[in-house]
Design a protein around this motif. Sequence first.
Motif, PDB file in Angstrom:
ATOM      1  N   UNK A 146       0.833  -1.198   0.000  1.00  9.09           N
ATOM      2  CA  UNK A 146       0.000   0.000   0.000  1.00  9.09           C
ATOM      3  C   UNK A 146       0.870   1.252   0.000  1.00  9.09           C
ATOM      4  N   UNK A 147       1.995   1.208   0.695  1.00  5.60           N
ATOM      5  CA  UNK A 147       2.928   2.333   0.696  1.00  5.60           C
ATOM      6  C   UNK A 147       3.450   2.585  -0.718  1.00  5.60           C
ATOM      7  N   UNK A 148       3.851   1.536  -1.364  1.00  5.83           N
ATOM      8  CA  UNK A 148       4.391   1.639  -2.722  1.00  5.83           C
ATOM      9  C   UNK A 148       3.336   2.146  -3.697  1.00  5.83           C
ATOM     10  N   UNK A 149       2.134   1.611  -3.602  1.00  3.87           N
ATOM     11  CA  UNK A 149       1.054   2.030  -4.492  1.00  3.87           C
ATOM     12  C   UNK A 149       0.729   3.507  -4.299  1.00  3.87           C
ATOM     13  N   UNK A 150       0.734   3.945  -3.068  1.00  5.67           N
ATOM     14  CA  UNK A 150       0.436   5.341  -2.769  1.00  5.67           C
ATOM     15  C   UNK A 150       1.510   6.261  -3.358  1.00  5.67           C
ATOM     16  N   UNK A 151       2.770   5.885  -3.216  1.00  5.80           N
ATOM     17  CA  UNK A 151       3.857   6.690  -3.777  1.00  5.80           C
ATOM     18  C   UNK A 151       3.786   6.729  -5.300  1.00  5.80           C
ATOM     19  N   UNK A 152       3.432   5.615  -5.918  1.00 10.10           N
ATOM     20  CA  UNK A 152       3.326   5.570  -7.371  1.00 10.10           C
ATOM     21  C   UNK A 152       2.163   6.427  -7.870  1.00 10.10           C
ATOM     22  N   UNK A 153       1.059   6.417  -7.141  1.00 11.84           N
ATOM     23  CA  UNK A 153      -0.086   7.240  -7.517  1.00 11.84           C
ATOM     24  C   UNK A 153       0.273   8.716  -7.429  1.00 11.84           C
ATOM     25  N   UNK A 154       0.992   9.095  -6.383  1.00  8.41           N
ATOM     26  CA  UNK A 154       1.432  10.485  -6.235  1.00  8.41           C
ATOM     27  C   UNK A 154       2.330  10.870  -7.409  1.00  8.41           C
ATOM     28  N   UNK A 155       3.224   9.999  -7.785  1.00  5.77           N
ATOM     29  CA  UNK A 155       4.126  10.275  -8.905  1.00  5.77           C
ATOM     30  C   UNK A 155       3.342  10.419 -10.215  1.00  5.77           C
ATOM     31  N   UNK A 156       2.351   9.573 -10.421  1.00  8.44           N
ATOM     32  CA  UNK A 156       1.535   9.664 -11.636  1.00  8.44           C
ATOM     33  C   UNK A 156       0.769  10.986 -11.684  1.00  8.44           C
ATOM     34  N   UNK A 157       0.199  11.379 -10.551  1.00  8.36           N
ATOM     35  CA  UNK A 157      -0.546  12.635 -10.487  1.00  8.36           C
ATOM     36  C   UNK A 157       0.369  13.821 -10.787  1.00  8.36           C
ATOM     37  N   UNK A 158       1.554  13.811 -10.193  1.00  9.87           N
ATOM     38  CA  UNK A 158       2.513  14.890 -10.451  1.00  9.87           C
ATOM     39  C   UNK A 158       2.942  14.924 -11.912  1.00  9.87           C
ATOM     40  N   UNK A 159       3.111  13.772 -12.513  1.00  6.74           N
ATOM     41  CA  UNK A 159       3.519  13.688 -13.910  1.00  6.74           C
ATOM     42  C   UNK A 159       2.474  14.299 -14.832  1.00  6.74           C
ATOM     43  N   UNK A 160       1.219  13.959 -14.624  1.00  6.44           N
ATOM     44  CA  UNK A 160       0.150  14.487 -15.467  1.00  6.44           C
ATOM     45  C   UNK A 160       0.028  15.995 -15.280  1.00  6.44           C
ATOM     46  N   UNK A 161       0.138  16.473 -14.035  1.00  4.94           N
ATOM     47  CA  UNK A 161       0.089  17.910 -13.789  1.00  4.94           C
ATOM     48  C   UNK A 161       1.231  18.626 -14.514  1.00  4.94           C
ATOM     49  N   UNK A 162       2.404  18.071 -14.462  1.00  2.00           N
ATOM     50  CA  UNK A 162       3.568  18.681 -15.124  1.00  2.00           C
ATOM     51  C   UNK A 162       3.389  18.683 -16.638  1.00  2.00           C
ATOM     52  N   UNK A 163       2.868  17.602 -17.204  1.00  2.00           N
ATOM     53  CA  UNK A 163       2.617  17.542 -18.642  1.00  2.00           C
ATOM     54  C   UNK A 163       1.653  18.642 -19.063  1.00  2.00           C
ATOM     55  N   UNK A 164       0.602  18.842 -18.290  1.00  2.00           N
ATOM     56  CA  UNK A 164      -0.379  19.874 -18.606  1.00  2.00           C
ATOM     57  C   UNK A 164       0.241  21.262 -18.494  1.00  2.00           C
ATOM     58  N   UNK A 165       1.076  21.452 -17.496  1.00  2.00           N
ATOM     59  CA  UNK A 165       1.747  22.735 -17.314  1.00  2.00           C
ATOM     60  C   UNK A 165       2.643  23.042 -18.509  1.00  2.00           C
ATOM     61  N   UNK A 166       3.377  22.060 -18.959  1.00  2.30           N
ATOM     62  CA  UNK A 166       4.267  22.258 -20.107  1.00  2.30           C
ATOM     63  C   UNK A 166       3.480  22.518 -21.382  1.00  2.30           C
ATOM     64  N   UNK A 167       2.354  21.835 -21.558  1.00  2.00           N
ATOM     65  CA  UNK A 167       1.530  22.049 -22.739  1.00  2.00           C
ATOM     66  C   UNK A 167       0.929  23.452 -22.747  1.00  2.00           C
ATOM     67  N   UNK A 168       0.551  23.962 -21.582  1.00  2.00           N
ATOM     68  CA  UNK A 168       0.009  25.320 -21.498  1.00  2.00           C
ATOM     69  C   UNK A 168       1.081  26.347 -21.843  1.00  2.00           C
ATOM     70  N   UNK A 169       2.306  26.119 -21.404  1.00  2.00           N
ATOM     71  CA  UNK A 169       3.394  27.054 -21.674  1.00  2.00           C
ATOM     72  C   UNK A 169       3.779  27.059 -23.156  1.00  2.00           C
ATOM     73  N   UNK A 170       3.651  25.921 -23.821  1.00  2.00           N
ATOM     74  CA  UNK A 170       3.979  25.855 -25.250  1.00  2.00           C
ATOM     75  C   UNK A 170       2.938  26.559 -26.096  1.00  2.00           C
ATOM     76  N   UNK A 171       1.694  26.499 -25.663  1.00  2.00           N
ATOM     77  CA  UNK A 171       0.620  27.122 -26.453  1.00  2.00           C
ATOM     78  C   UNK A 171       0.548  28.544 -26.155  1.00  2.00           C
TER      79      UNK A 171
END
Length: 67
Positions: free
Chosen positions: A42-67
């Motif tokens: 459960x610890x590992x799954x929670x850390x991986x979910x946090x990483x996935x959420x951060x990744x998607x947020x960062x992708x969206x941030x970069x896409x907004x800056x490019x446009x």
Amino acid sequence: MKITEIKELTSKEIVERLQSEKETLVRLRLNHAVSPLENTNKLRESKQTIARLNTVLRERELNENQN
């Protein structure tokens, strides 16, 4: 939570989910320090979910800056 499910959420929902996952991780760590968890994955799954959420947020941030 899978990456496809995360991408369907809005940025605001992702931030809220990220905050709740961080709180869950802290709670799990405290519980594990007091008495060992039955399922430590459960610890590992929670850390991986946090990483996935951060990744998607960062992708969206970069896409907004490019446009």
